[in-house]
Each structure stands twice: as C-alpha cells, then as structure tokens.
Design a protein around this motif. Structure first.
Motif, mmCIF file in Angstrom:
data_model
loop_
_atom_site.group_PDB
_atom_site.id
_atom_site.type_symbol
_atom_site.label_atom_id
_atom_site.label_comp_id
_atom_site.label_asym_id
_atom_site.label_seq_id
_atom_site.Cartn_x
_atom_site.Cartn_y
_atom_site.Cartn_z
ATOM 1 N N ARG A 2 0.841 -1.204 0.000
ATOM 2 C CA ARG A 2 0.000 0.000 0.000
ATOM 3 C C ARG A 2 0.870 1.246 0.000
ATOM 4 N NH1 ARG A 2 -2.396 -0.908 4.656
ATOM 5 N NH2 ARG A 2 -4.082 -2.087 3.679
ATOM 6 N N LYS A 82 0.873 1.109 8.348
ATOM 7 C CA LYS A 82 -0.171 0.893 7.351
ATOM 8 C C LYS A 82 0.263 1.190 5.918
ATOM 9 C CE LYS A 82 -3.446 -0.400 10.167
ATOM 10 N NZ LYS A 82 -4.005 -1.769 10.085
ATOM 11 N N ALA A 83 1.404 1.830 5.724
ATOM 12 C CA ALA A 83 1.868 2.149 4.372
ATOM 13 C C ALA A 83 3.264 1.580 4.154
ATOM 14 C CB ALA A 83 1.879 3.665 4.147
ATOM 15 N N ASP A 84 3.494 1.094 2.950
ATOM 16 C CA ASP A 84 4.832 0.630 2.582
ATOM 17 C C ASP A 84 5.657 1.751 1.967
ATOM 18 O OD1 ASP A 84 4.555 -2.406 3.020
ATOM 19 O OD2 ASP A 84 2.781 -1.897 1.824
ATOM 20 N N VAL A 267 2.996 -2.440 -5.134
ATOM 21 C CA VAL A 267 1.910 -1.655 -4.534
ATOM 22 C C VAL A 267 0.647 -1.817 -5.383
ATOM 23 C CG1 VAL A 267 1.098 0.652 -3.931
ATOM 24 C CG2 VAL A 267 3.481 0.005 -3.502
ATOM 25 N N THR A 268 -0.394 -2.346 -4.771
ATOM 26 C CA THR A 268 -1.666 -2.529 -5.475
ATOM 27 C C THR A 268 -2.765 -1.615 -4.934
ATOM 28 O OG1 THR A 268 -2.268 -4.336 -3.970
ATOM 29 C CG2 THR A 268 -1.143 -4.926 -6.042
ATOM 30 N N GLN A 269 -2.577 -1.058 -3.730
ATOM 31 C CA GLN A 269 -3.583 -0.176 -3.137
ATOM 32 C C GLN A 269 -2.995 1.219 -2.911
ATOM 33 O OE1 GLN A 269 -5.111 -0.468 1.093
ATOM 34 N NE2 GLN A 269 -6.952 -1.156 0.017
ATOM 35 N N TYR A 270 -3.715 2.240 -3.369
ATOM 36 C CA TYR A 270 -3.268 3.630 -3.286
ATOM 37 C C TYR A 270 -4.324 4.420 -2.515
ATOM 38 C CZ TYR A 270 -0.122 2.035 -6.939
ATOM 39 O OH TYR A 270 0.824 1.331 -7.638
ATOM 40 N N VAL A 271 -3.917 5.033 -1.417
ATOM 41 C CA VAL A 271 -4.827 5.796 -0.563
ATOM 42 C C VAL A 271 -4.493 7.273 -0.711
ATOM 43 C CG1 VAL A 271 -5.650 6.188 1.782
ATOM 44 C CG2 VAL A 271 -4.999 3.868 1.059
ATOM 45 N N THR A 290 -6.211 -0.681 -6.783
ATOM 46 C CA THR A 290 -7.321 -0.275 -5.927
ATOM 47 C C THR A 290 -7.007 1.130 -5.406
ATOM 48 O OG1 THR A 290 -7.719 -2.539 -5.215
ATOM 49 C CG2 THR A 290 -8.622 -0.797 -3.834
ATOM 50 N N GLU A 306 -11.453 -0.382 6.381
ATOM 51 C CA GLU A 306 -10.880 -1.106 5.251
ATOM 52 C C GLU A 306 -9.498 -1.640 5.544
ATOM 53 O OE1 GLU A 306 -10.250 -2.392 1.200
ATOM 54 O OE2 GLU A 306 -12.092 -1.788 2.209
ATOM 55 N N ILE A 307 -8.653 -0.806 6.220
ATOM 56 C CA ILE A 307 -7.266 -1.226 6.369
ATOM 57 C C ILE A 307 -6.861 -1.418 7.836
ATOM 58 C CG2 ILE A 307 -6.709 -0.028 4.227
ATOM 59 C CD1 ILE A 307 -5.212 2.057 5.779
#
Length: 307
Positions: A2, A82-84, A267-271, A290, A306-307
């Motif tokens: 993420r 929560k973030a990479d 990374v597949t999820q971007y917030v 996502t 969600e996360i």
C-alpha cells in the motif's frame, strides 16, 4: 502493498478541512498548529475563502498540505504500520514527507509558505504560463515543447498519466505550443489558470531560495521510503531528500513513472489523503490498482474499517 499519496496544487477548495476539524480533535490540532506556525488564520481562509485568496500559491500550498495531514491524523493510522511507501504530486511530496515523519508539521508549513512565495516571485506575472496537453503522450509533449521553444523556455512540467501532460515556460512559447500540439495529434491543448510557470528552468530563483531554506531545516529519515517526483524512485536519506526537493522546483514531476514504479514494486492499493485528484490518474496508469480517496469524515471511517 500500500502507498499513501498526497495531492498537489489545484486541489484546493473553499470549505476544505472544515468538516474534518469539526469531527476530529486531531484534525483541529493540525490546523491550529499550522495557523500558529504561519502566524495566520489559514484555517479560516480554508473554511471560508475567498477562493481567489486561497488559490494564491503562498496560501494554497500550505493549505493543501494541512488538509491532507489533518485527514491522515483524523484516521489515527500509523503510516509506518499501514503504508509501505508514500508519494505526493509536487507540493504533495512535502505532505508525504511530513506524513512519514521526515519534517515536523510546523517546518512543513513554513517551507511550503516560502516555496509558494518564491515560486510566485521567480517570474513576473504574465511572462510565464502552463498548458495541459490532453490525449498526448510524454513523447508527443516533449516534441511539442521542443518545437514551440524557439529560443525560449518550453518544457514538460508534469507527466501526470498516459493521457495528460503539462508543459511550462514563457507565455509566448506556451501559446505557440497550443497550435503545435493539435498538429502533432493532441486531443486538446488548454492554458491552465496558474499564476506562474512551475516546474521549468524559469523557477531557478525559487530553487535557490529552497536550497537555502532546506539546508537549515530539520529533516529526519522518513518512516517509510518516499517516492521522489524528479526520480520516480524511493528516497530515504535526509541529504538526498533535500537535493531532490531543490531539483523538484525546476524539474519535471514524473507522476506517471512514479505510479508505474510503485506498481512494479508490488503496490496494489493507493490511498489518496485530502483529495480526489490523484486517484483517477492512478487508475489510468495502473487500471488494476485499488484506489481509496479520503476527503470527508465518512471517508476516514471507511478507510479505518478497510485497512
């Protein structure tokens, strides 16, 4: 994996931050700290306008950052947990660095106020311009800029996504580029309502000002790597980050390449925190990604679930 991503200039709106501050003590604390750091009721300008004053570069840049960080802190989420990776578009890179703990909030606000003032002062009003080329690849945009320059500055400023590239430079060169772009196959070419030609060599005086400011600013290693605009690659060492932020003032924002690099890193999820601008760009770059855009208190609640 993420990434938390942070929007840049143009995402400002009257009312930004107001609902978040009313719903969250942590968000209110962010806005109050920024107000104190700047010696200005920026939060009132964000909440009430007027829009033309909020849109002034020296106000818009710290305001967009403050809104993004208020949104993040309202969530209570730990970036390191929560973030990479983090990344931001133009001034959003400062928001990303603040989110990751490299700059403290007050330092970030003061740097962005100076950055906005220096960028505005670098070129007399009316001498520079920017234009968006829609339906044009980076290669087409580079060819357009080269053909339009004719001894003046005309370069690619933002490589946003496969269908949107922004050019910047002397106004007469940018105006020439509008016609050349259509000849070279761009679907549309439109002047942007900006007050200065950002991310081009005309911004060198602003880069010099930021070099001085950053040299004296406290900067720690971020909790997670930050993808830098000018390299589309992760950076984590303070001296490297300083250098990249100076280069960013005159350099191209390589947003499309940054998202590609993040995707290739897993990374597949971007917030997107504090805006809904970058999310659509991400989907045009990485259609299978996502994207979660977080703007309202309800969005924050949904993100936490969600996360």
């Amino acid at each position: 994996m993420r990434a938390f991503i942070f929007p840049g200039q143009g995402s400002q709106t009257v009312g930004m931050g107001k609902a978040m501050a009313e719903a969250s003590r942590a968000a209110r604390d962010v806005l109050e700290e920024v107000d104190e750091a700047l010696g200005q009721k920026l939060s009132a300008l964000m909440a009430e306008g007027p829009l033309d004053t909020l849109t002034l570069t020296e106000n818009a840049q710290p305001a967009i950052m403050a809104n993004a960080i208020a949104t993040l802190r309202a969530s209570g989420l730990d970036v390191a947990e929560k973030a990479d990776f983090v990344a931001g578009h133009s001034l959003g890179e400062y928001s990303a660095l603040c989110a990751a703990g490299a700059f403290d909030l007050a330092t970030t606000a003061r740097l962005l106020r100076l950055r906005g003032q220096a960028m505005q002062a670098a070129v007399p009003v009316g001498e520079g311009a920017m234009a968006a080329l829609l339906g044009a690849s980076l290669e087409v945009a580079q060819a357009v800029a080269e053909a339009a320059a004719q001894g003046q500055v005309c370069t690619v400023a933002n490589d946003n996504d496969p269908s949107q590239v922004v050019i910047s430079g002397h106004r007469t060169a940018i105006e020439r580029a509008l016609d050349i772009a259509k000849e070279k196959g761009a679907r549309r070419a439109v002047l942007l309502p900006v007050s200065a030609p950002f991310h081009c060599p005309l911004m060198q005086p602003a880069a010099d000002a930021m070099a001085d400011a950053l040299a004296g600013a406290a900067l720690a290693s971020p909790a997670v790597p930050v993808y830098a605009n000018v390299t589309a690659a992760p950076a984590g060492q303070p001296d490297e980050i300083r250098e990249l932020l100076v280069r960013q003032v005159t350099g191209m924002v390589r947003w499309r390449e940054s998202v590609v690099a993040l995707w290739e890193a897993g990374v597949t999820q971007y917030v997107e925190l504090g805006g809904k601008v970058l999310g659509p760009m991400v989907k045009r770059i990485a259609p299978d990604a996502t994207v979660i855009s977080v703007v309202t208190p309800d969005d924050v609640d949904a993100l936490v679930r969600e996360i």
